[in-house]
Scaffold this motif. Sequence first.
Motif, PDB file in Angstrom:
ATOM      1  N   ARG A  83       0.870  -1.177   0.000  1.00 19.69           N
ATOM      2  CA  ARG A  83       0.000   0.000   0.000  1.00 19.69           C
ATOM      3  C   ARG A  83       0.906   1.225   0.000  1.00 19.69           C
ATOM      4  O   ARG A  83       1.255   1.773   1.037  1.00 19.69           O
ATOM      5  N   LEU A  84       1.295   1.636  -1.178  1.00 19.31           N
ATOM      6  CA  LEU A  84       2.366   2.616  -1.317  1.00 19.31           C
ATOM      7  C   LEU A  84       1.965   3.994  -0.800  1.00 19.31           C
ATOM      8  O   LEU A  84       2.786   4.722  -0.256  1.00 19.31           O
ATOM      9  N   ARG A  85       0.713   4.371  -0.976  1.00 19.57           N
ATOM     10  CA  ARG A  85       0.317   5.737  -0.646  1.00 19.57           C
ATOM     11  C   ARG A  85       0.033   5.932   0.842  1.00 19.57           C
ATOM     12  O   ARG A  85      -0.105   7.062   1.284  1.00 19.57           O
ATOM     13  N   TYR A  86      -0.075   4.858   1.578  1.00 20.83           N
ATOM     14  CA  TYR A  86      -0.470   4.981   2.974  1.00 20.83           C
ATOM     15  C   TYR A  86       0.565   4.309   3.865  1.00 20.83           C
ATOM     16  O   TYR A  86       1.739   4.235   3.528  1.00 20.83           O
ATOM     17  N   ALA A  87       0.119   3.774   4.986  1.00 22.63           N
ATOM     18  CA  ALA A  87       1.048   3.179   5.943  1.00 22.63           C
ATOM     19  C   ALA A  87       1.748   1.971   5.335  1.00 22.63           C
ATOM     20  O   ALA A  87       1.165   1.194   4.595  1.00 22.63           O
ATOM     21  N   SER A  88       3.034   1.801   5.666  1.00 23.36           N
ATOM     22  CA  SER A  88       3.825   0.730   5.080  1.00 23.36           C
ATOM     23  C   SER A  88       3.584  -0.614   5.745  1.00 23.36           C
ATOM     24  O   SER A  88       4.101  -1.623   5.289  1.00 23.36           O
ATOM     25  N   ASP A  89       2.815  -0.649   6.855  1.00 23.16           N
ATOM     26  CA  ASP A  89       2.581  -1.911   7.543  1.00 23.16           C
ATOM     27  C   ASP A  89       1.312  -2.601   7.058  1.00 23.16           C
ATOM     28  O   ASP A  89       0.831  -3.542   7.686  1.00 23.16           O
ATOM     29  N   SER A  90       0.745  -2.131   5.971  1.00 23.99           N
ATOM     30  CA  SER A  90      -0.451  -2.775   5.412  1.00 23.99           C
ATOM     31  C   SER A  90      -0.252  -3.000   3.926  1.00 23.99           C
ATOM     32  O   SER A  90       0.472  -2.256   3.256  1.00 23.99           O
ATOM     33  N   ALA A  91      -0.881  -4.037   3.408  1.00 24.70           N
ATOM     34  CA  ALA A  91      -0.691  -4.405   2.010  1.00 24.70           C
ATOM     35  C   ALA A  91      -1.840  -5.294   1.564  1.00 24.70           C
ATOM     36  O   ALA A  91      -2.655  -5.752   2.371  1.00 24.70           O
ATOM     37  N   TYR A  92      -1.909  -5.513   0.252  1.00 26.59           N
ATOM     38  CA  TYR A  92      -2.831  -6.481  -0.318  1.00 26.59           C
ATOM     39  C   TYR A  92      -2.177  -7.854  -0.329  1.00 26.59           C
ATOM     40  O   TYR A  92      -1.023  -7.999  -0.715  1.00 26.59           O
ATOM     41  N   ILE A  93      -2.908  -8.872   0.070  1.00 33.48           N
ATOM     42  CA  ILE A  93      -2.504 -10.256  -0.151  1.00 33.48           C
ATOM     43  C   ILE A  93      -3.579 -10.877  -1.030  1.00 33.48           C
ATOM     44  O   ILE A  93      -4.745 -10.906  -0.643  1.00 33.48           O
ATOM     45  N   PHE A  94      -3.201 -11.338  -2.196  1.00 30.70           N
ATOM     46  CA  PHE A  94      -4.209 -11.946  -3.044  1.00 30.70           C
ATOM     47  C   PHE A  94      -3.630 -13.142  -3.774  1.00 30.70           C
ATOM     48  O   PHE A  94      -2.415 -13.323  -3.858  1.00 30.70           O
ATOM     49  N   HIS A  95      -4.512 -13.951  -4.265  1.00 31.07           N
ATOM     50  CA  HIS A  95      -4.171 -15.216  -4.893  1.00 31.07           C
ATOM     51  C   HIS A  95      -4.817 -15.244  -6.278  1.00 31.07           C
ATOM     52  O   HIS A  95      -6.010 -15.012  -6.413  1.00 31.07           O
ATOM     53  N   ARG A  96      -4.008 -15.515  -7.288  1.00 31.25           N
ATOM     54  CA  ARG A  96      -4.549 -15.527  -8.644  1.00 31.25           C
ATOM     55  C   ARG A  96      -5.628 -16.586  -8.822  1.00 31.25           C
ATOM     56  O   ARG A  96      -6.509 -16.451  -9.661  1.00 31.25           O
ATOM     57  N   LYS A  97      -5.557 -17.636  -8.046  1.00 31.29           N
ATOM     58  CA  LYS A  97      -6.505 -18.726  -8.178  1.00 31.29           C
ATOM     59  C   LYS A  97      -7.750 -18.512  -7.324  1.00 31.29           C
ATOM     60  O   LYS A  97      -8.859 -18.839  -7.738  1.00 31.29           O
ATOM     61  N   TYR A  98      -7.569 -17.942  -6.155  1.00 26.32           N
ATOM     62  CA  TYR A  98      -8.684 -17.791  -5.227  1.00 26.32           C
ATOM     63  C   TYR A  98      -9.347 -16.430  -5.295  1.00 26.32           C
ATOM     64  O   TYR A  98     -10.449 -16.253  -4.801  1.00 26.32           O
ATOM     65  N   GLY A  99      -8.695 -15.462  -5.845  1.00 31.37           N
ATOM     66  CA  GLY A  99      -9.303 -14.144  -5.930  1.00 31.37           C
ATOM     67  C   GLY A  99      -8.280 -13.071  -6.219  1.00 31.37           C
ATOM     68  O   GLY A  99      -7.082 -13.260  -6.019  1.00 31.37           O
TER      69      GLY A  99
END
Length: 415
Positions: A83-99
């Motif tokens: 999450r580049l624009r906001y806090a560095s301790d949060s991010a997206y976790i995603f799976h190409r197969k599950y979503g």
Amino acid sequence: MSGLTDVPREPVPETAGSYEPWVGDVLHHLAYGDQRLSEADIDTPLPEEFMLTWEGVAAILSAARKTDKKELDWTLSVEITRRLRYASDSAYIFHRKYGTPDRYKRYVRLENLFTAESDSTWGDLVEEVIGTLKDPKQEYGWRLEPAQQHEYANSVITYRREVATAERSIRRALLSRWLRLVPLVVIPLVLAVLGWGNLWPEDVPDPRTFNIVTIAVVLVLVVVFLVGFFLRVKDKEHGVRSVFLLRRDLEIIHDRWILNASKTRPTRERRNGYREHIPRVIDRLRRDTRFYRRIHNWFQWGVFFASVGTTATTAFWETPQPGKTILIVLGSFLAFATAVTGYFKFRERAYNLQQTADQVEQHATAFDLGIAPYADADAAVNLERFAENVETLRMEQRKREQQLEQPHQGQADVI
């Protein structure tokens, strides 16, 4: 020897044998910060001021991809998006197969997933990261597993097919019942009229024509009864199914679907589906609006023509007949139309439905465009607010419908 057994033993230190076989392979390919780790570091404690970052999580996933372990093949589809624009301790976790990430998903914070303890080792860290990210049911933005998605889609299709089949069977059973009931009631009356005409032929102008017509009516009624008899709903196991049993089966289908649906989809998924269901709600509201408006307009046109016909009949016919008969018919229709429109209030119902449909459509457009009151940065908040507003409008619509059903005194009390 017996005395030695009473001496308390030291706890056996954790060794590499207590870890999964792939942990050492991941450490062998892991480059964390400025140091290169190896399989020997599996029992090495983490540094004192160690802080897990998303770069570290991504490095562990990258090292897992470099191994040839089949149980770690799933890591090829997992990605970490900062999450580049906001806090560095949060991010997206995603799976190409599950979503994949979409506007309804929230960024994930590290402390919501991993809890590194002070005495943890590099092996503990690798096991925790891999074990946490391996489970797609965790609440970090993934949707239902493909098997669950496929199962849920099939369950929806099966449910709707069963409901459509049950409703069609109920309609057929009702039609069959009426086709058998009406001839059973009318045929005795027709036979009674036929017997009366033959016993007292002097009261019938043309007995031959009278008999032909009545016999033809009886034959038509018999054919109708036979059609209703063959339209009965049958089951190979239970035989002929009555309307009561078919309606009970339909209720069982609904109850079974409610139980299954409550266990299948999380709240977030149901909210996403709720937004896609809104266009159907708007169409249904507009369809009901057209229905009530059409009935109101037909009655109003009937009142107009009856009023004009009454005036014209009074002006053109000086003799009592046939003007008197026409006036009686027109006056009766005027009284009937006025009473029906005043009691059922078709115009008010159409107006309320049209108003609700316009308001729901306005909220749906504002939600799609991201304008007030759905301009929040968090799309999940917007979706929750949208569902609350739409349900409030539908509740107000139901209250207005209840007010129309009450007498004037009751309406005043409710208002």
